[in-house]
Design a protein around this motif. Structure first.
Motif, PDB file in Angstrom:
ATOM      1  N   PRO A  31     -10.927  -2.454  -1.658  1.00 33.41           N
ATOM      2  CA  PRO A  31     -11.850  -1.740  -0.430  1.00 33.41           C
ATOM      3  C   PRO A  31     -11.358  -0.240  -0.764  1.00 33.41           C
ATOM      4  N   PHE A  32     -10.753   0.250  -1.922  1.00 32.79           N
ATOM      5  CA  PHE A  32     -10.335   1.573  -2.201  1.00 32.79           C
ATOM      6  C   PHE A  32     -11.278   2.403  -3.167  1.00 32.79           C
ATOM      7  N   ASP A  33     -11.260   3.572  -3.051  1.00 32.33           N
ATOM      8  CA  ASP A  33     -11.972   4.026  -4.409  1.00 32.33           C
ATOM      9  C   ASP A  33     -11.302   4.124  -5.665  1.00 32.33           C
ATOM     10  N   GLN A  34      -9.892   4.346  -5.614  1.00 29.84           N
ATOM     11  CA  GLN A  34      -9.080   4.421  -6.460  1.00 29.84           C
ATOM     12  C   GLN A  34      -8.022   3.318  -6.483  1.00 29.84           C
ATOM     13  N   SER A  35      -7.650   2.491  -7.004  1.00 31.23           N
ATOM     14  CA  SER A  35      -6.497   1.576  -6.830  1.00 31.23           C
ATOM     15  C   SER A  35      -6.217   0.837  -8.302  1.00 31.23           C
ATOM     16  N   CYS A  36      -4.938   0.260  -8.193  1.00 28.66           N
ATOM     17  CA  CYS A  36      -4.652  -0.839  -9.308  1.00 28.66           C
ATOM     18  C   CYS A  36      -4.383  -2.282  -8.714  1.00 28.66           C
ATOM     19  N   LYS A  37      -4.093  -3.114  -9.380  1.00 27.28           N
ATOM     20  CA  LYS A  37      -4.275  -4.484  -8.968  1.00 27.28           C
ATOM     21  C   LYS A  37      -3.044  -5.191  -9.490  1.00 27.28           C
ATOM     22  N   GLU A  38      -2.535  -5.904  -8.660  1.00 24.07           N
ATOM     23  CA  GLU A  38      -1.360  -6.763  -9.148  1.00 24.07           C
ATOM     24  C   GLU A  38      -1.465  -8.132  -8.612  1.00 24.07           C
ATOM     25  N   GLU A  39      -1.409  -9.049  -9.568  1.00 29.44           N
ATOM     26  CA  GLU A  39      -1.646 -10.459  -9.214  1.00 29.44           C
ATOM     27  C   GLU A  39      -0.553 -11.225  -9.222  1.00 29.44           C
ATOM     28  N   ILE A  40      -0.309 -12.227  -8.435  1.00 25.38           N
ATOM     29  CA  ILE A  40       0.927 -13.137  -8.078  1.00 25.38           C
ATOM     30  C   ILE A  40       0.410 -14.374  -8.012  1.00 25.38           C
ATOM     31  N   ILE A  41       0.976 -15.065  -9.198  1.00 23.02           N
ATOM     32  CA  ILE A  41       0.472 -16.662  -9.105  1.00 23.02           C
ATOM     33  C   ILE A  41       1.766 -17.522  -8.420  1.00 23.02           C
ATOM     34  N   ASN A  60      -2.525  -8.012  -4.819  1.00 20.74           N
ATOM     35  CA  ASN A  60      -2.529  -6.578  -4.067  1.00 20.74           C
ATOM     36  C   ASN A  60      -3.377  -5.559  -4.818  1.00 20.74           C
ATOM     37  N   HIS A  61      -4.262  -4.978  -3.854  1.00 20.06           N
ATOM     38  CA  HIS A  61      -5.009  -3.786  -4.293  1.00 20.06           C
ATOM     39  C   HIS A  61      -4.072  -2.923  -3.558  1.00 20.06           C
ATOM     40  N   ILE A  62      -3.495  -1.858  -4.632  1.00 19.64           N
ATOM     41  CA  ILE A  62      -2.584  -0.739  -4.136  1.00 19.64           C
ATOM     42  C   ILE A  62      -3.413   0.456  -4.392  1.00 19.64           C
ATOM     43  N   GLU A  63      -3.706   1.192  -3.047  1.00 24.82           N
ATOM     44  CA  GLU A  63      -4.484   2.403  -3.199  1.00 24.82           C
ATOM     45  C   GLU A  63      -3.796   3.848  -3.861  1.00 24.82           C
ATOM     46  N   LEU A  64      -4.532   4.247  -4.851  1.00 29.34           N
ATOM     47  CA  LEU A  64      -3.894   5.534  -5.534  1.00 29.34           C
ATOM     48  C   LEU A  64      -4.863   6.598  -5.388  1.00 29.34           C
ATOM     49  N   ARG A  65      -4.073   7.978  -5.310  1.00 27.41           N
ATOM     50  CA  ARG A  65      -4.651   9.157  -4.783  1.00 27.41           C
ATOM     51  C   ARG A  65      -4.323  10.314  -5.767  1.00 27.41           C
ATOM     52  N   ASN A  66      -5.205  11.129  -5.953  1.00 26.74           N
ATOM     53  CA  ASN A  66      -4.690  12.463  -6.785  1.00 26.74           C
ATOM     54  C   ASN A  66      -3.851  13.329  -6.002  1.00 26.74           C
ATOM     55  N   VAL A  67      -2.731  13.715  -6.520  1.00 23.43           N
ATOM     56  CA  VAL A  67      -1.824  14.447  -5.848  1.00 23.43           C
ATOM     57  C   VAL A  67      -1.491  15.940  -6.521  1.00 23.43           C
TER      58      VAL A  67
END
Length: 396
Positions: free
Chosen positions: A296-306, A325-332
């Motif tokens: 749902p985020f504009d910028q994100s990284c994905k982490e998969e856990i089986i 896990n969709h982890i939101e990333l932002r420019n800082v």
């Protein structure tokens, strides 16, 4: 969505009404307070849906108008529950199997050791068991990082140990210390790295260096003693006894250093702390996401856990759970002062130095030097002096 859930929960019946007085039938049904849904006129009569609780109330209107009612389809939870109630044994079996699989998926069913060559797998597993890592224990109660650190301290030949959990399987990954390879000097004690010798203790063998001498990595410190056996021509058929090996300690001062550079102005991507969790089911290579299929985020990284259950040896349950896990990333945009950049560079250099030092080795002295760097950045070098044993056996 809530309307759909309400409809499914109370149940509906799709029926076909036939007769000559369908208009009167509908009027009488409406007077009785019964609601008809999705009413349609067809060649055979009238099709409509009605709540399960109101279906019996159609009898009076149908009798007065001589209307015949035929049930076409049934939909909703009451019919599903009734169908399963007739198969109580199968339902109980599914519940028991699901409960057992849920319980087993939270246990440690197997432990494997990877990356070891000289370290014995049995020894690693034995020491891990003493630290609480063993089969049939609750995996969430284990402090895997703490066990990995304690295990590394107990195994001096391990440079690094990491423990990862993959479903019900625990993997102990071992990275062994690299020894100098000197085939012709097997049995000798050689220097693992360069340093200045401060103390020599020879238990067996002949010292090849003296206190105060600077040695390099791979240099022979204590040579193996000569073989104390004689073999005559008559004993040539007997196997040759193993050659004697050197024994002792050589403690020395060793230096380590590392540099790090941190800019005063930096634009980078970092995690915002918001996480959207998606869950799904995996059949072989096919994945069916039940929730949060896309980020749902504009910028994100994905982490998969089986999440899989290993029931017996190498046999795994064919259906696996997947957590994304969709982890939101932002420019800082970061602007640091000279003191802040210098402090961060010092911390990074110190962390890099600690990776080079063997676990448990005492640090004698630490020196922090600020080096000239590029404009707009701070460059720091950390130099550490340790007091450690250099003597290791050369690889055959």
């Amino acid at each position: 969505m809530f309307e759909w859930l309400r409809t499914f929960w109370y149940g509906r019946i799709l029926f076909l009404a036939r007769g000559e007085q369908l208009a009167r039938f509908v009027n009488l049904v409406s007077k009785d307070g019964v609601i008809l849904y999705h009413t349609q006129r067809s060649e055979h009569g009238m099709r409509a849906q009605i709540k399960l609780a109101d279906f019996r109330r159609l009898r009076r209107s149908a009798r007065l108008t001589h209307t015949r009612i035929h049930i076409v389809a049934k939909y909703g939870w009451p019919f599903v529950a009734a169908r399963w109630w007739r198969r109580k044994g199968l339902l109980i079996g599914i519940i028991i199997i699901a409960s057992v699989l849920t319980f087993l998926s939270q246990l440690v069913l197997s432990i494997s050791v990877l990356g070891n060559k000289n370290l014995m797998t049995a020894e690693v597993l034995e020491r891990a068991e003493k630290l609480g890592l063993k089969t049939y224990v609750h995996s969430k109660d284990l402090d895997l990082n703490g066990i990995a650190k304690a295990l590394q301290e107990q195994l001096p030949d391990a440079a690094w140990i990491g423990i990862e959990r993959h479903g019900t399987n625990i993997e102990i990954r071992v990275s062994e210390k690299i020894r100098p390879t000197i085939p012709e000097e097997a049995g000798n004690l050689v220097a693992s790295r360069a340093g200045i010798v401060k103390e020599i203790m020879v238990i067996e063998g002949t010292p090849q260096i003296h206190e105060g001498e600077t040695v390099r990595a791979g240099q022979v410190l204590i040579s193996s003693p000569p073989a104390n056996y004689s073999q005559s021509a008559q004993d040539k058929s007997k196997p040759t006894p193993p050659a004697a090996v050197a024994r002792g300690f050589v403690r020395a001062r060793v230096w380590y250093s590392a540099e790090a550079q941190v800019p005063l102005v930096e634009d980078k991507m970092e995690e915002s702390g918001k996480i959207a969790v998606g869950r799904g089911i995996k059949f072989g290579s096919r994945v069916i996401m039940l929730t949060a299929q896309n980020s749902p985020f504009d910028q994100s990284c994905k982490e998969e856990i089986i999440q899989s259950a290993k029931l017996w040896r190498n046999w795994r349950f064919p259906v696996e759970g997947i957590k994304v896990n969709h982890i939101e990333l932002r420019n800082v945009h970061i602007e640091r002062s000279v003191a802040e950049a210098r402090k961060l560079a010092e911390q990074a250099a110190r962390l890099e130095v600690q990776k080079k030092i063997t676990q448990g080795v005492p640090i004698v002295e630490e020196i922090v030097r600020v080096l000239p760097g590029n404009s707009g950045s701070e460059r720091v070098r950390v130099e550490v002096e340790t007091y450690e044993d250099l003597a290791v056996y050369a690889n055959p």
